[in-house]
Design a protein around this motif. Structure first.
Motif, short mmCIF file in Angstrom:
data_model
loop_
_atom_site.label_atom_id
_atom_site.label_comp_id
_atom_site.label_asym_id
_atom_site.label_seq_id
_atom_site.Cartn_x
_atom_site.Cartn_y
_atom_site.Cartn_z
N LYS A 125 0.36 -1.05 0.36
CA LYS A 125 0.28 0.17 0.21
C LYS A 125 1.10 1.34 0.07
O LYS A 125 0.65 2.22 -0.81
N SER A 126 1.88 1.15 0.27
CA SER A 126 2.57 2.21 0.97
C SER A 126 3.70 2.66 -0.82
O SER A 126 4.35 3.34 -0.41
N ALA A 127 3.99 0.99 -1.38
CA ALA A 127 4.88 1.57 -2.07
C ALA A 127 3.79 2.19 -3.72
O ALA A 127 5.07 2.62 -4.64
N SER A 128 3.19 2.11 -3.98
CA SER A 128 2.12 3.06 -5.20
C SER A 128 2.63 4.12 -5.05
O SER A 128 3.22 4.89 -6.15
N PRO A 129 2.63 5.28 -3.88
CA PRO A 129 3.00 6.80 -3.83
C PRO A 129 4.40 6.89 -4.40
O PRO A 129 4.93 7.69 -5.03
N THR A 130 4.84 6.10 -3.49
CA THR A 130 6.17 6.15 -4.04
C THR A 130 7.27 6.01 -4.92
O THR A 130 7.97 6.85 -5.94
N MET A 131 6.64 4.72 -5.59
CA MET A 131 6.33 4.88 -7.15
C MET A 131 5.98 5.57 -8.09
O MET A 131 7.05 6.52 -8.60
N LEU A 132 4.80 6.52 -8.04
CA LEU A 132 4.66 7.94 -8.31
C LEU A 132 5.43 8.42 -8.33
O LEU A 132 5.84 9.57 -9.44
N ASN A 133 5.63 8.81 -6.80
CA ASN A 133 7.02 9.72 -6.83
C ASN A 133 7.94 9.73 -7.57
O ASN A 133 7.92 11.25 -8.10
N THR A 134 8.49 9.17 -7.53
CA THR A 134 10.07 8.99 -8.20
C THR A 134 9.65 9.01 -9.84
O THR A 134 10.15 9.13 -10.16
N CYS A 135 8.56 7.71 -10.34
CA CYS A 135 8.26 8.39 -11.62
C CYS A 135 8.20 9.45 -12.18
O CYS A 135 9.07 9.89 -13.07
N SER A 136 7.47 10.63 -11.27
CA SER A 136 7.26 12.06 -11.59
C SER A 136 8.52 12.73 -11.52
O SER A 136 8.62 13.67 -12.72
N GLN A 137 9.16 12.42 -10.50
CA GLN A 137 10.70 13.48 -10.71
C GLN A 137 11.62 13.14 -12.24
O GLN A 137 12.58 13.79 -12.31
N TYR A 138 11.82 11.88 -11.75
CA TYR A 138 12.47 10.84 -13.26
C TYR A 138 11.87 12.10 -14.44
O TYR A 138 12.54 12.44 -15.19
N ILE A 139 10.54 11.68 -15.23
CA ILE A 139 9.81 12.71 -15.97
C ILE A 139 10.53 14.12 -16.16
O ILE A 139 10.80 13.83 -17.67
N SER A 140 10.40 14.62 -14.68
CA SER A 140 10.33 16.16 -15.06
C SER A 140 12.13 16.68 -15.20
O SER A 140 11.87 16.92 -15.61
N GLY A 141 12.98 15.81 -14.02
CA GLY A 141 14.19 16.16 -14.56
C GLY A 141 14.89 15.83 -16.07
O GLY A 141 16.04 15.95 -16.02
N SER A 142 14.26 14.83 -16.76
CA SER A 142 14.61 13.93 -17.85
C SER A 142 14.99 14.94 -19.45
O SER A 142 15.20 14.85 -20.37
N ASP A 143 13.31 15.72 -19.16
CA ASP A 143 13.03 16.60 -20.62
C ASP A 143 12.90 15.97 -21.52
O ASP A 143 12.59 16.07 -22.43
N LEU A 144 11.72 14.58 -21.09
CA LEU A 144 11.36 13.87 -21.88
C LEU A 144 9.37 14.98 -22.60
O LEU A 144 9.46 15.40 -22.14
N MET A 145 9.45 13.86 -23.27
CA MET A 145 8.17 14.84 -24.28
C MET A 145 7.03 14.36 -23.42
O MET A 145 7.12 13.94 -23.16
N ASP A 146 6.37 16.09 -23.38
CA ASP A 146 5.00 15.74 -22.96
C ASP A 146 3.77 15.50 -23.81
O ASP A 146 2.90 14.94 -23.11
#
Length: 105
Positions: free
Chosen positions: A37-58
């Motif tokens: 149950k606690s892994a889901s928000p952590t994984m979403l946060n990690t994914c969001s930080q990776y995407i915003s830091g990598s300048d991927l296309m929106d």
């Protein structure tokens, strides 16, 4: 109610190993459920930080007839865009070691 409590205590005393086994299973399941149950928000946060830091296309625009220079120019002039990268791609069938394989170029 008093008889019920006596009966519960008597059953636990008769079958201590079964009682502790069930309690261990409950403790492990509760811990596992809490971890999942606690892994889901952590994984979403990690994914969001990776995407915003990598300048991927929106956004990716694909057209079956293509875009002309005027379309690309109007996309670049929009205030919301920070970059436009026009490109071409094609799906090809190639013979790789005797097996037909689809390759995107």
């Amino acid at each position: 109610m008093k008889a019920l409590h006596k009966n519960i205590i008597r059953e636990i005393q008769k079958n201590r190993s079964r009682f502790f086994s069930i309690m261990a299973i409950i403790a492990l399941s509760t811990g596992f459920f809490g971890g999942v149950k606690s892994a889901s928000p952590t994984m979403l946060n990690t994914c969001s930080q990776y995407i915003s830091g990598s300048d991927l296309m929106d956004l990716r625009l694909i057209s079956s007839v293509g875009f002309d220079d005027e379309d690309i120019k109007s996309l670049r002039e929009m205030d919301e865009t920070s970059g436009v990268l026009p490109s071409y791609f094609a799906d090809l069938i190639a013979d790789v070691k005797g097996v037909d394989t689809t390759i995107r170029v």
